[in-house]
Structure formats: structure tokens, C-alpha cells
Design a protein around this motif. Sequence first.
Motif, PDB file in Angstrom:
ATOM      1  N   HIS A   1       0.837  -1.203   0.000  1.00  0.00           N
ATOM      2  CA  HIS A   1       0.000   0.000   0.000  1.00  0.00           C
ATOM      3  C   HIS A   1       0.873   1.255   0.000  1.00  0.00           C
ATOM      4  O   HIS A   1       0.630   2.183  -0.771  1.00  0.00           O
ATOM      5  CB  HIS A   1      -0.940  -0.003   1.214  1.00  0.00           C
ATOM      6  CG  HIS A   1      -1.789   1.225   1.299  1.00  0.00           C
ATOM      7  ND1 HIS A   1      -2.928   1.384   0.544  1.00  0.00           N
ATOM      8  CD2 HIS A   1      -1.657   2.361   2.031  1.00  0.00           C
ATOM      9  CE1 HIS A   1      -3.468   2.560   0.813  1.00  0.00           C
ATOM     10  NE2 HIS A   1      -2.711   3.168   1.707  1.00  0.00           N
ATOM     11  N   THR A   2       1.887   1.273   0.847  1.00  0.00           N
ATOM     12  CA  THR A   2       2.752   2.463   0.914  1.00  0.00           C
ATOM     13  C   THR A   2       3.584   2.620  -0.358  1.00  0.00           C
ATOM     14  O   THR A   2       3.890   3.742  -0.755  1.00  0.00           O
ATOM     15  CB  THR A   2       3.672   2.433   2.156  1.00  0.00           C
ATOM     16  OG1 THR A   2       4.437   1.238   2.144  1.00  0.00           O
ATOM     17  CG2 THR A   2       2.880   2.524   3.434  1.00  0.00           C
ATOM     18  N   GLU A   3       3.928   1.506  -1.001  1.00  0.00           N
ATOM     19  CA  GLU A   3       4.666   1.577  -2.266  1.00  0.00           C
ATOM     20  C   GLU A   3       3.780   2.079  -3.405  1.00  0.00           C
ATOM     21  O   GLU A   3       4.202   2.896  -4.203  1.00  0.00           O
ATOM     22  CB  GLU A   3       5.240   0.205  -2.639  1.00  0.00           C
ATOM     23  CG  GLU A   3       6.400  -0.231  -1.777  1.00  0.00           C
ATOM     24  CD  GLU A   3       7.627   0.627  -1.995  1.00  0.00           C
ATOM     25  OE1 GLU A   3       8.110   0.709  -3.141  1.00  0.00           O
ATOM     26  OE2 GLU A   3       8.114   1.210  -1.003  1.00  0.00           O
ATOM     27  N   GLU A   4       2.552   1.577  -3.468  1.00  0.00           N
ATOM     28  CA  GLU A   4       1.637   1.939  -4.553  1.00  0.00           C
ATOM     29  C   GLU A   4       1.040   3.327  -4.382  1.00  0.00           C
ATOM     30  O   GLU A   4       0.751   4.001  -5.366  1.00  0.00           O
ATOM     31  CB  GLU A   4       0.513   0.907  -4.661  1.00  0.00           C
ATOM     32  CG  GLU A   4       0.967  -0.433  -5.180  1.00  0.00           C
ATOM     33  CD  GLU A   4      -0.136  -1.470  -5.195  1.00  0.00           C
ATOM     34  OE1 GLU A   4      -1.326  -1.086  -5.288  1.00  0.00           O
ATOM     35  OE2 GLU A   4       0.188  -2.667  -5.095  1.00  0.00           O
ATOM     36  N   TYR A   5       0.826   3.742  -3.135  1.00  0.00           N
ATOM     37  CA  TYR A   5       0.189   5.033  -2.859  1.00  0.00           C
ATOM     38  C   TYR A   5       1.036   5.828  -1.862  1.00  0.00           C
ATOM     39  O   TYR A   5       0.635   6.017  -0.714  1.00  0.00           O
ATOM     40  CB  TYR A   5      -1.220   4.824  -2.284  1.00  0.00           C
ATOM     41  CG  TYR A   5      -2.067   3.895  -3.115  1.00  0.00           C
ATOM     42  CD1 TYR A   5      -2.630   4.312  -4.321  1.00  0.00           C
ATOM     43  CD2 TYR A   5      -2.295   2.576  -2.707  1.00  0.00           C
ATOM     44  CE1 TYR A   5      -3.400   3.456  -5.084  1.00  0.00           C
ATOM     45  CE2 TYR A   5      -3.066   1.713  -3.473  1.00  0.00           C
ATOM     46  CZ  TYR A   5      -3.610   2.160  -4.658  1.00  0.00           C
ATOM     47  OH  TYR A   5      -4.373   1.315  -5.414  1.00  0.00           O
ATOM     48  N   PRO A   6       2.211   6.302  -2.294  1.00  0.00           N
ATOM     49  CA  PRO A   6       3.122   6.964  -1.355  1.00  0.00           C
ATOM     50  C   PRO A   6       2.553   8.244  -0.734  1.00  0.00           C
ATOM     51  O   PRO A   6       2.935   8.611   0.383  1.00  0.00           O
ATOM     52  CB  PRO A   6       4.361   7.259  -2.193  1.00  0.00           C
ATOM     53  CG  PRO A   6       3.926   7.138  -3.611  1.00  0.00           C
ATOM     54  CD  PRO A   6       2.741   6.246  -3.638  1.00  0.00           C
ATOM     55  N   ASP A   7       1.636   8.900  -1.417  1.00  0.00           N
ATOM     56  CA  ASP A   7       1.082  10.156  -0.893  1.00  0.00           C
ATOM     57  C   ASP A   7      -0.218   9.960  -0.116  1.00  0.00           C
ATOM     58  O   ASP A   7      -0.752  10.901   0.454  1.00  0.00           O
ATOM     59  CB  ASP A   7       0.844  11.148  -2.039  1.00  0.00           C
ATOM     60  CG  ASP A   7       2.139  11.514  -2.746  1.00  0.00           C
ATOM     61  OD1 ASP A   7       3.190  11.518  -2.082  1.00  0.00           O
ATOM     62  OD2 ASP A   7       2.090  11.777  -3.963  1.00  0.00           O
ATOM     63  N   ALA A   8      -0.717   8.749  -0.087  1.00  0.00           N
ATOM     64  CA  ALA A   8      -1.990   8.466   0.601  1.00  0.00           C
ATOM     65  C   ALA A   8      -1.747   8.189   2.077  1.00  0.00           C
ATOM     66  O   ALA A   8      -0.625   7.938   2.505  1.00  0.00           O
ATOM     67  CB  ALA A   8      -2.666   7.261  -0.042  1.00  0.00           C
ATOM     68  N   GLU A   9      -2.850   8.229   2.823  1.00  0.00           N
ATOM     69  CA  GLU A   9      -2.767   7.829   4.227  1.00  0.00           C
ATOM     70  C   GLU A   9      -2.420   6.346   4.300  1.00  0.00           C
ATOM     71  O   GLU A   9      -2.550   5.622   3.314  1.00  0.00           O
ATOM     72  CB  GLU A   9      -4.125   8.033   4.919  1.00  0.00           C
ATOM     73  CG  GLU A   9      -4.349   9.423   5.435  1.00  0.00           C
ATOM     74  CD  GLU A   9      -5.528   9.474   6.419  1.00  0.00           C
ATOM     75  OE1 GLU A   9      -5.397  10.202   7.401  1.00  0.00           O
ATOM     76  OE2 GLU A   9      -6.547   8.801   6.180  1.00  0.00           O
ATOM     77  N   GLU A  10      -2.036   5.905   5.480  1.00  0.00           N
ATOM     78  CA  GLU A  10      -1.755   4.495   5.688  1.00  0.00           C
ATOM     79  C   GLU A  10      -3.035   3.690   5.443  1.00  0.00           C
ATOM     80  O   GLU A  10      -4.106   4.244   5.324  1.00  0.00           O
ATOM     81  CB  GLU A  10      -1.237   4.265   7.113  1.00  0.00           C
ATOM     82  CG  GLU A  10       0.188   4.730   7.338  1.00  0.00           C
ATOM     83  CD  GLU A  10       0.359   6.243   7.506  1.00  0.00           C
ATOM     84  OE1 GLU A  10      -0.656   6.960   7.576  1.00  0.00           O
ATOM     85  OE2 GLU A  10       1.500   6.701   7.557  1.00  0.00           O
ATOM     86  N   ILE A  11      -2.910   2.385   5.422  1.00  0.00           N
ATOM     87  CA  ILE A  11      -4.046   1.502   5.128  1.00  0.00           C
ATOM     88  C   ILE A  11      -4.764   1.119   6.425  1.00  0.00           C
ATOM     89  O   ILE A  11      -4.150   1.018   7.477  1.00  0.00           O
ATOM     90  CB  ILE A  11      -3.560   0.248   4.352  1.00  0.00           C
ATOM     91  CG1 ILE A  11      -4.737  -0.513   3.746  1.00  0.00           C
ATOM     92  CG2 ILE A  11      -2.682  -0.630   5.228  1.00  0.00           C
ATOM     93  CD1 ILE A  11      -4.307  -1.558   2.721  1.00  0.00           C
ATOM     94  N   SER A  12      -6.064   0.892   6.311  1.00  0.00           N
ATOM     95  CA  SER A  12      -6.861   0.513   7.485  1.00  0.00           C
ATOM     96  C   SER A  12      -7.060  -0.998   7.539  1.00  0.00           C
ATOM     97  O   SER A  12      -6.894  -1.697   6.533  1.00  0.00           O
ATOM     98  CB  SER A  12      -8.230   1.200   7.444  1.00  0.00           C
ATOM     99  OG  SER A  12      -9.028   0.644   6.417  1.00  0.00           O
ATOM    100  N   VAL A  13      -7.439  -1.473   8.712  1.00  0.00           N
ATOM    101  CA  VAL A  13      -7.749  -2.896   8.902  1.00  0.00           C
ATOM    102  C   VAL A  13      -8.856  -3.313   7.940  1.00  0.00           C
ATOM    103  O   VAL A  13      -8.775  -4.351   7.286  1.00  0.00           O
ATOM    104  CB  VAL A  13      -8.158  -3.168  10.370  1.00  0.00           C
ATOM    105  CG1 VAL A  13      -8.755  -4.558  10.519  1.00  0.00           C
ATOM    106  CG2 VAL A  13      -6.964  -3.002  11.296  1.00  0.00           C
ATOM    107  N   SER A  14      -9.893  -2.490   7.828  1.00  0.00           N
ATOM    108  CA  SER A  14     -11.026  -2.850   6.966  1.00  0.00           C
ATOM    109  C   SER A  14     -10.625  -2.900   5.493  1.00  0.00           C
ATOM    110  O   SER A  14     -11.124  -3.729   4.743  1.00  0.00           O
ATOM    111  CB  SER A  14     -12.205  -1.898   7.177  1.00  0.00           C
ATOM    112  OG  SER A  14     -11.836  -0.571   6.930  1.00  0.00           O
TER     113      SER A  14
END
Length: 173
Positions: free
Chosen positions: A44-57
Motif C-alpha cells: 500500500h505504501t509503495e503503490e500510494y506513497p502520498d496516501a494515508e496508511e491503510i486501514s484494517v477494513s
Amino acid sequence: MKNNDIQGQYMQIFHRIARLRLDPLFHDISEGEFAAVLQKIYRHTEEYPDAEEISVSEIAFSLGVTSPAISRMVRVLEKKNYVQRLESRRDRRHTLLRLTDEGEAVRKNTFSVLKEYFRRVSEHMGQKRMAELSRLSEQLYAVMEEELVRYKYSDRHSGRSRTEKHNRKQERR
């Protein structure tokens, strides 16, 4: 070999591969904790470096499992200091996940061990055979997915046709 024999043989092989436990390749974490949580957060952090972190859901949805199942794994990884929970900047009700430095080190090491394992398997099988197996596996996956969709929409699994179901719904109205 008869067609039924080939189908039965493939079903057995598929089942055996699916049940193959790779746990000896993982140090201090389970296969699920690695694949479902550590790798998912990393990707997730590699694909979306500018996005917030990923959630459990989000992780649960992408894997087709329940949020409580992912939460249990996250709790274990949190205790080991591999994952950190954060409050969302956009919505304080949402909890996000981030890999700690220690978690990233474990993820990297585990990924390296897995790559080496599959390199050795490929070397043992031979590059040409592995290329053919990969090509055939991709085709098989596409056909199996297509057949699942057909089955799902044919209602063979319920014993009734879609028309019968539609007619029953109309009668109830």
C-alpha cells in the motif's frame, strides 16, 4: 489416462499445494501475518506513497476476510512492535496501520527467504518447465475464475434456475 483420472489427479495436486505449509520459512511470524498484514501494508505504501496508511477494513476487504480476523493478526504484530496503529488525519474514527522499522526489517528478511526458496524450487524444476507451468497456471486460473462466475450465476448450486427464483420473487410481491 482418462479425463476423469486427470481431473481427479489435478484436484489432489491442487489440494496438496494449497495445504503446503511454508511456516518453516517464516521467523517469529505466521504466513498469514506476513502475507495479509506486513506485505499488504508495505505494498500500500509503495503503490500510494502520498496516501494515508491503510486501514484494517481495507486489508480485510482486499483479501475477502473479516476485519476481526485481520485485527487479531495486527494485535499480535503490535505486541512484537512490527506494526503501529495510527489515528486517521481525515476521520478520527478510523485506525490506520504502519510498519515500524522493526516490522519492515522482518518483512524484508522474510521476503528474501521466500524469494530464495522459490528460486531454489525453480532451479530444481528448470527454467523452461517453470515458464510453462506459470503460463499454464495463468490459463488455468482464468478458466477456473470464469467457471466460478458461470456457476454462481447459473444457480446450479441451489437447484433452481434463475427464472424460477425471479418468478418466486415476483409472486411474493
